[in-house]
Each structure stands twice: as C-alpha cells, then as structure tokens.
Design an enzyme around this catalytic site. Structure first.
Site, PDB file in Angstrom:
ATOM      1  N   TRP A   1       0.824  -1.209   0.000  1.00 23.05           N
ATOM      2  CA  TRP A   1       0.000   0.000   0.000  1.00 23.05           C
ATOM      3  C   TRP A   1       0.854   1.253   0.000  1.00 23.05           C
ATOM      4  O   TRP A   1       0.345   2.350  -0.237  1.00 23.05           O
ATOM      5  CB  TRP A   1      -0.938  -0.014   1.206  1.00 23.05           C
ATOM      6  CG  TRP A   1      -0.248   0.038   2.535  1.00 23.05           C
ATOM      7  CD1 TRP A   1       0.463  -0.966   3.129  1.00 23.05           C
ATOM      8  CD2 TRP A   1      -0.195   1.143   3.431  1.00 23.05           C
ATOM      9  NE1 TRP A   1       0.952  -0.556   4.336  1.00 23.05           N
ATOM     10  CE2 TRP A   1       0.559   0.738   4.557  1.00 23.05           C
ATOM     11  CE3 TRP A   1      -0.707   2.441   3.403  1.00 23.05           C
ATOM     12  CZ2 TRP A   1       0.804   1.580   5.639  1.00 23.05           C
ATOM     13  CZ3 TRP A   1      -0.459   3.277   4.482  1.00 23.05           C
ATOM     14  CH2 TRP A   1       0.290   2.853   5.581  1.00 23.05           C
ATOM     15  N   ASP A   2       2.160   1.090   0.236  1.00 19.94           N
ATOM     16  CA  ASP A   2       3.087   2.225   0.145  1.00 19.94           C
ATOM     17  C   ASP A   2       2.904   2.981  -1.168  1.00 19.94           C
ATOM     18  O   ASP A   2       3.008   4.205  -1.219  1.00 19.94           O
ATOM     19  CB  ASP A   2       4.540   1.752   0.171  1.00 19.94           C
ATOM     20  CG  ASP A   2       4.863   0.830   1.320  1.00 19.94           C
ATOM     21  OD1 ASP A   2       3.933   0.317   1.961  1.00 19.94           O
ATOM     22  OD2 ASP A   2       6.058   0.607   1.559  1.00 19.94           O
TER      23      ASP A   2
ATOM     24  N   GLU B   1       1.447  -2.035  12.436  1.00 19.25           N
ATOM     25  CA  GLU B   1       1.575  -3.490  12.469  1.00 19.25           C
ATOM     26  C   GLU B   1       1.866  -4.031  13.863  1.00 19.25           C
ATOM     27  O   GLU B   1       2.103  -5.231  14.022  1.00 19.25           O
ATOM     28  CB  GLU B   1       2.648  -3.924  11.471  1.00 19.25           C
ATOM     29  CG  GLU B   1       2.242  -3.642  10.032  1.00 19.25           C
ATOM     30  CD  GLU B   1       3.436  -3.435   9.123  1.00 19.25           C
ATOM     31  OE1 GLU B   1       4.517  -3.943   9.427  1.00 19.25           O
ATOM     32  OE2 GLU B   1       3.269  -2.751   8.085  1.00 19.25           O
TER      33      GLU B   1
ATOM     34  N   LYS C   1       4.023   0.858  16.061  1.00 12.57           N
ATOM     35  CA  LYS C   1       5.192   0.659  15.197  1.00 12.57           C
ATOM     36  C   LYS C   1       5.391   1.837  14.254  1.00 12.57           C
ATOM     37  O   LYS C   1       6.504   2.289  14.021  1.00 12.57           O
ATOM     38  CB  LYS C   1       5.029  -0.638  14.396  1.00 12.57           C
ATOM     39  CG  LYS C   1       6.209  -0.952  13.473  1.00 12.57           C
ATOM     40  CD  LYS C   1       5.946  -2.212  12.667  1.00 12.57           C
ATOM     41  CE  LYS C   1       7.115  -2.514  11.736  1.00 12.57           C
ATOM     42  NZ  LYS C   1       6.838  -3.660  10.851  1.00 12.57           N
ATOM     43  N   GLN C   2       4.302   2.326  13.677  1.00 11.04           N
ATOM     44  CA  GLN C   2       4.385   3.379  12.664  1.00 11.04           C
ATOM     45  C   GLN C   2       3.116   4.213  12.690  1.00 11.04           C
ATOM     46  O   GLN C   2       2.091   3.778  13.216  1.00 11.04           O
ATOM     47  CB  GLN C   2       4.561   2.756  11.289  1.00 11.04           C
ATOM     48  CG  GLN C   2       3.372   1.927  10.827  1.00 11.04           C
ATOM     49  CD  GLN C   2       3.747   0.770   9.929  1.00 11.04           C
ATOM     50  OE1 GLN C   2       4.356  -0.184  10.357  1.00 11.04           O
ATOM     51  NE2 GLN C   2       3.390   0.877   8.661  1.00 11.04           N
TER      52      GLN C   2
END
Length: 801
Positions: free
Chosen positions: A362-363, A489, A593-594
C-alpha cells in the site's frame, strides 16, 4: 577515499562517492541503481567483481514458490512470489596485458562514481595500476532510457597512461549468475537458485540474444546486446553464445595516448504469453532503434526528459545542503521507480534491490503516488492502471473471504496475495481504501474523465462494495468495521481502526459520486440506486471512536484501555520490538510501530479539528517507536501542521536520509521508496502544508528556523506552479498554464504568472511532545554538520520495516 562519515560527498544535483570501499559496495549499489520503472540495474561495477549484490530486474518478472504453513487455515495464500535477477548485461570485463582489472588487486590511485540527477546517468572514473605496474584510466557511463523503455546502454572507455598496452575486453550477457541470498526462507532461496531455463541463444557479429523462461511462474524474457567499437587501430573480435552466456571478446593493441571505446546497447523484454520468436524480434527491434539513436542521442533524450521532470517537480532547500541533496536524490529515485512502469507495480524497493521479494504494498498508493500525481501524473495513472489490471484477482480474493467487491493484496507482484502472515496481510483491508484514495486524488488533480470512465469508477465501486460487505450497522445504527488491521503493524485484528473507517467512508462517498457521473458504467456492474443509498448510509453512520475523558481518538476501539508499554525498561538493543518480543504482547499494549492515527490526521485531516490534531499527535508521539521506515515522513507532516517545526525538521531529515545514511542497516537490499516519498511529503505537505481534501488545493506554509527558504513546484489540472516559503511570507506564481484557485492559510487566492506574496501567520504550538525513551529522532544541529549516528541496532530484512 572521502573522509565523510558515510562516504557520499554533498552536492545539490549529484551523488558522488570518492575512493574504493569494497565493504560499502552493497549499499552503494542500491543508491547508484539506474532504472526507468521497467528495467532496473543495480550499481555494480562493470567488471562484475568485486561486488556486493548483483541485480538486473524487469518490473513484474518473478518466480513462484510455495507458502506452506505449520497449521493450515482457510483462505491462506498458497503461492509466494519473488523478484528474479534476470540476465545481466552490465558486465564488461577488462584484461590489461592478461591481468584482469579487479579493484581488490593492484592499486586504484583514483576512483569515483557519480549519479547525476539531471543527466540521468551513472558515471565512473578509475585510474588503476595492475599488480605489475601497468596503468590505465577507465571511464564508464550507463543509463536506462526514460524515452526508449526497453533500452539500457553503457559507454566504456580505456586509456593506457604510460605505455602501449594490449587490452582485451569481454562483454557479456549472463543468466543465472550465482547470488548469495540472505533470505531465511529455504523455499525462496530454492526459487532463486538458477531460476531461468534457457530456450534460445544466438550470436553473430557484435550482437547476441538470449531467451529464458522461469521454471514455475512460466514467464519468458529476452535480453539482447549490440556494440559499437571505436579504436585507432585494428581489432580482433569473436562472439559466441550458449544457454546462459553470450560473450563478445575484443582484443586490441592501444598505444599510449590512444583509447578503446565501446558502446554497449542492451534491450530487455518479457511476457507471460509471447513466444520465443516474438520476444526475440521485440528486443532485436528495440536494439535497432537504440543503435539508430546512438549514444549521444540517448544522452540528449535523457537530459530533455529530466529537464521537463525537474521543471515540474524540483524542490529547493536553502540552509541545509545535505537535505537538499537528499530531497533531489529521493525525487530522482521515485521517478526511476515509476516513469515507465506502464501498468506494472511500483515495488516497495522500486527496482533497486530484491528486498521485500520485489513486492508492492500500500506504500505505492499512500506514499509514492501523491508525489507522482503532482509531479508526473501519467506515471500515477499507469500505476493505478496496474491495480485495475489485477481486479479479477482482487474479486476472487474477496469472494474467497466471503465478501463482495475487490479485496486488494497487502503484498504482491502480479496482484495475488502472497503474504503468509494473515493478521498483517488478509486483515489489512485498508489497502483497498488506499487505492480508492489514490484514484480520487488523481482524478481531482487531473480531471481525467477518460481514466475515470475506463478504470476509476470500477476501482471505486468494487472497493466500496468491499466495505459495505465487511462492515455492519450495529443495534444503534452505527456502521462498524470490525476485525481489521490498520497501518500500525503492532496492532492487529482490531475493531474500528480510525484510519480504516475514515478512509472507507471517503471510498464509499467517492464511489457513489463516480457512479452518478457515469451511470452507464454503474449499470454495467449492476450498481442501482438502492446500493448507492446503502453506501451513503454506511458513510453517514461510520463509527469513529473518540475518548471524551482523554480528548483523543483511540487508534482503534479499545486501544486506550490497553496497558502501556514499559519504554524506560526496554533496552535500546531490543528495537525493533518485533524481533525481541512476542506479537501477542505487542498487540495488547499501547505501542505503535508506525504512524496510524497520525496518518489519518494527514490523509483525512478534514475529519479533525486543529485542537484534536494537536492532542492526538502529542498522545501518539509518546507511543510511536518508528520500527518502520514508513513513519518519519508522516510524523514530519503533522508536526509541521500543529506547529512543532523543529521536530518536523528532524523527522524530515530522518525520512530523507534513511537510505543515504543506511539508518536501518539494510540498504544492501534496495532503497525504501516510501521513505524517499516521505522526503517530498515532509517538505511539500509538511512545511508547504499541501492538502487536497475535496479536490481543492490548500497550503499552510511555514518555515523551520533551521532553513532559509523552501521552494517547490507542482502540477494541478494542467497548470504548473511554484510555491516559495520564506521566514514571514509565501510567494505563489504560475509557471505554465491557466490561473489556479488555491487556499493560503484558509484564504482563497488565484494564482497567476505574476508572483503574489502572502503573510504567514504565527503559530504557538506550546511545548513539543515527548517520544518514548530513546526513540526521539536524531536532532539536526544548528551547524548542519553532516553527522548522523550509526544505528545502534541493525534492522534486518526479515520483516516488513
């Protein structure tokens, strides 16, 4: 050897490495990769050795391997895919009086390599003395053509420096070259062990062609080479071919002061359906065109292409020369990843290395396509056409999961899901909304009605159907989307992830509007007014959890009730956490995580007030550990929006320099395309304040104190314009095209060719938020010293970072 701590010299329009450092080859080969989105050549030396990791890639060309599981489960993907190192045409070996030029032997008295962002070439100059003292100067230059999609070319020149010399050059096409794979999966290693089966070879005069197919995926590729040889005296040449090798050998006596010059033209093509004769004819025809254009013609075309690109996309950063270089490096590699993909994926590593097995995530839609949409919209369109070409696989996946519409994969090369980890893969449905968001952004930025009719409406309506079947109205009427994994994630299979729900709401509304604009397309896919009404009803009732007591949005429902992670008690050597702690423990703690909720603040910012953004950002800053390269760019954007300009500057630098500083210690496997896109996002969407909610461009520019000026260029609705940010004002003007209406800090203005200046209001952001212990971004000091600490804990490619 340069004394710079990371080896690269700082320059605004090039990346240069001076001196020979064999240990650094693996990471410099990624940084020095040249590509056009169809062909990718890692920056290995022409002599093939020493080398870090050889790599020649064709976009979409892969081999399959099994994905077995210790315990079977319904809906688990059965086949994995991995990118293949195809026939290597970069190899040009040199023997000087029978001694091979090898940088590990003799002495390299001078050696430098330069990636030129304006010429689009990788050049190298070496002065080498053989073990017996014979000295030569070697100059090379290579390109992968932006204008002739199937073509790469290398110019190779040798000059004797002290005496007459006999030189022998061997120019190869080499398939199945041995590679030391660092994959931990033996099935992937087996798939990559001699993956190509020879089907045809031919060599005559100075040209040759090899045709191969993969053993399991059944894809066929052809590689061809031709040469132009320039020398003062006669030569002896012979060429031969076999299944995995074609070699032209040229022997010549070159006097002192003379030179041998060889131009090598390469052509590549692949197909899942075309025959051996057809592919052979294709690459031979491409070679003929390249020979007709010639080396100088290819250089001219390359420069013209890049002149046009930079005229639309350039970013100028005054006050931090290293950041200036990094931002242009990022833009150049994003261009290389997407320029000529033409209905193929843009992988997480582009075509710079085998990391992530060559998969697209999906980046592409959430990070890379916003850059391309406003700088090179044709490339964004082609990437979305690739998604459309995989629609049947997405429909099949949705059906397999008991859903309607299209469920696009979390990671893939050909459109089929190949993630063996279902909480991150199968449950990460947000990728379908990310694709819809990219479609909507492209349509708003271009007004491309033909694309909408042929591709966009179908993409929007099939993803809307997914959300309508995945969610449900609860007993209170709220529309819930339960059991999904959002961008973070370290949380999985959660209810009502705010990012997912907001993106799904946008998807549902955009699909309804597109179907009404194109009722014939809607009718073709069986969309009626009842279904349109159901989408709007779901969007209107979409549940977005909010905690009144804390005044923040939970990342997902129940997240704020989770226990806090013990950050102060976590050893710095234990990051990334997923390599040192069980997932179940991460999933039940408030550790991120992000950027997840913070990404929602960016992409769905029209759903939050400014006060909510500030509170949400501060809350999640204290819980985000950035074990992912996807995070810093987004954190830069929101830090700038809420007024923490110093912090935004630090995050921007982290995103932009992730690869040049090898922050994650894994650049050997390729560059991080999303982090490179984060350099653009942090600059243009962060300090430029670009937002595009509802199809209206809006800017809230602010300059961090460390910089003197930022200038960037964009394309919108065919109008190319420039924004310049100084300390107290922003200047807008149209470079080419019609006047354009935008918002500046909420005020509507009309851009014209005449520069217009508008004041920048001050903002009092208050105290900057705190990060988890030891996880704050590295500070950029006031002297702009080119220093970044080496990572305390190397991050490997064994996981999705």
């Amino acid at each position: 050897m340069s004394e710079e701590p990371h080896g690269y010299e700082c320059a605004p329009w090039e990346l240069r490495w001076r001196g020979m450092d064999v240990d650094a080859l693996q990471r410099t080969e990624s940084a020095f990769a040249v590509s056009n989105g169809h062909i990718g050549l890692r920056g290995t030396l022409e002599e093939a050795e020493p080398r870090g990791l050889p790599g020649t890639y064709l976009n979409g060309f892969y081999e399959q391997h099994e994905l077995p599981y210790a315990e079977a489960g319904y809906g688990y993907p059965e086949e994995g895919q991995t990118v293949v190192n195809v026939t290597d045409g970069k190899i040009i070996r040199l023997l000087v009086e029978d001694e091979p030029l090898d940088m590990r032997y003799g002495a390299a008295t001078a050696h430098d390599r330069v990636l030129d962002f304006r010429k689009g070439t990788l050049s190298r100059s070496t002065e080498w003395s053989s073990p017996t003292g014979r000295r030569v100067r070697v100059r090379t230059e290579r390109l992968v053509s932006f204008t002739q999609r199937a073509i790469a070319a290398i110019r190779y020149e040798v000059e004797p420096l002290d005496e007459d010399l006999q030189l022998v050059v061997q120019s190869d096409l080499l398939a199945n070259e041995p590679i030391e794979s660092d994959t931990s999966d033996p099935r992937v290693a087996a798939a990559l062990n001699a993956p190509l089966v020879g089907e045809f070879h031919r060599a005559s005069d100075y040209n040759a062609v090899l045709v191969h197919r993969t053993r399991r995926s059944g894809l066929r590729m052809a590689a061809a080479m031709d040469h132009k040889i320039e020398v003062d005296d006669g030569i002896r040449a012979r060429i031969h071919s076999e299944d995995d090798l074609a070699r032209l050998t040229v022997a010549v006596d070159v006097p002192k002061g003379g030179r041998l010059r060889i131009t090598k033209f390469l052509a590549y093509g692949w197909s899942a359906q075309r025959s051996v004769p057809a592919l052979r004819a294709q690459v031979e025809a491409a070679l003929a065109g390249a020979r007709q254009t010639g080396w100088k013609g290819l250089l001219t075309e390359q420069r013209q292409f890049l002149d046009d690109f930079w005229a639309t996309s350039d970013i100028e950063v005054d006050g931090d020369p290293e950041l200036q270089q990094a931002v242009r490096f990022a833009l150049f590699h994003l261009l290389q990843a997407g320029a000529r993909g033409e209905s193929r994926a843009i992988a997480g590593k582009g075509l710079t290395g085998p990391g992530y097995d060559g998969h697209a995530f999906w980046d592409t839609e959430s990070f890379v396509l916003p850059v391309l949409t406003y700088t090179m919209p044709d490339a964004a369109r082609d990437a979305l056409r690739w998604r459309h070409s995989t629609m049947d696989k997405a429909r099949e996946r949705a059906h397999q999961l008991g859903l309607r519409g299209a469920a696009f994969p979390w990671r893939s090369i050909n459109g089929a899901e190949c993630s063996a980890y279902w909480p991150a893969g199968t449950a990460a449905f947000h990728v379908s909304a990310d694709i819809a968001d990219a479609v909507l952004r492209y349509l708003n930025a271009t007004g491309d009605e033909e694309f909408e009719r042929d591709y966009g409406t179908e993409l929007l309506l099939e993803t809307a159907r997914l959300w309508a079947s995945l969610g449900h109205h609860d007993r209170h009427g709220a529309f819930r989307i339960d059991g999904v994994t959002g961008p973070d994630e370290y949380s999985a299979v959660a209810d009502n992830n705010v990012y997912t729900n907001l993106m799904a709401r946008r998807n549902l509304l955009a699909a309804a509007e597109s179907c009404e604009r194109h009722p014939d397309v809607a009718a073709r896919f069986g969309v009626d007014t009842v279904e349109l009404d159901s989408w709007r009803a779901a969007a209107a009732a979409m549940f977005v959890p909010y905690d009144e007591e804390l005044g923040v949005h939970p990342q997902s429902e129940g997240f704020l009730e989770h226990d806090e992670w013990d950050y102060t008690g976590t050893d710095s050597a234990h990051y990334p956490l997923l390599l040192h702690y069980p997932y179940f423990d991460l999933y039940r703690k408030q550790v991120v995580k992000q950027a997840d909720l913070v990404l929602a603040l960016h992409l769905c910012g029209d759903s939050f007030s400014q006060e909510e953004k500030a509170r949400d950002f501060a809350y999640y800053e204290a819980r985000t550990v950035r074990d992912s390269s996807l995070s810093a760019g987004t954190q830069a954007v929101i830090a700038a929006e809420v007024g923490h300009l110093d912090l935004a500057y630090d995050y921007l630098a982290e995103a932009a320099l992730t690869d040049l500083h090898d922050v994650h210690n894994n650049v050997r496997n390729g560059l991080h395309m999303a982090s490179l896109a984060g350099a653009w996002q942090g600059t243009v969407a962060g300090f430029g304040g670009l937002r595009d909610h509802g199809g209206t461009l809006a800017f809230t520019p602010r300059l961090p104190p460390q910089l003197d000026r930022i200038t960037f260029r964009l394309m919108f609705r065919g109008t190319r314009f420039q924004v310049e940010i100084d300390r107290d004002q922003a200047t807008y003007h149209v470079l080419d095209g019609d006047p354009l209406e935008v918002l500046h800090h909420g005020d509507r203005i009309t851009l014209t060719p005449e520069p217009q200046r508008f004041p920048i209001p001050k903002i009092d952001a208050g105290e900057p938020p705190k990060q988890p212990a030891g996880r704050a971004p590295m500070r950029r000091d006031s002297e702009k010293v080119r220093q970044y600490a080496e990572p305390a804990n190397p991050i490997t490619e064994t996981y999705r970072e």
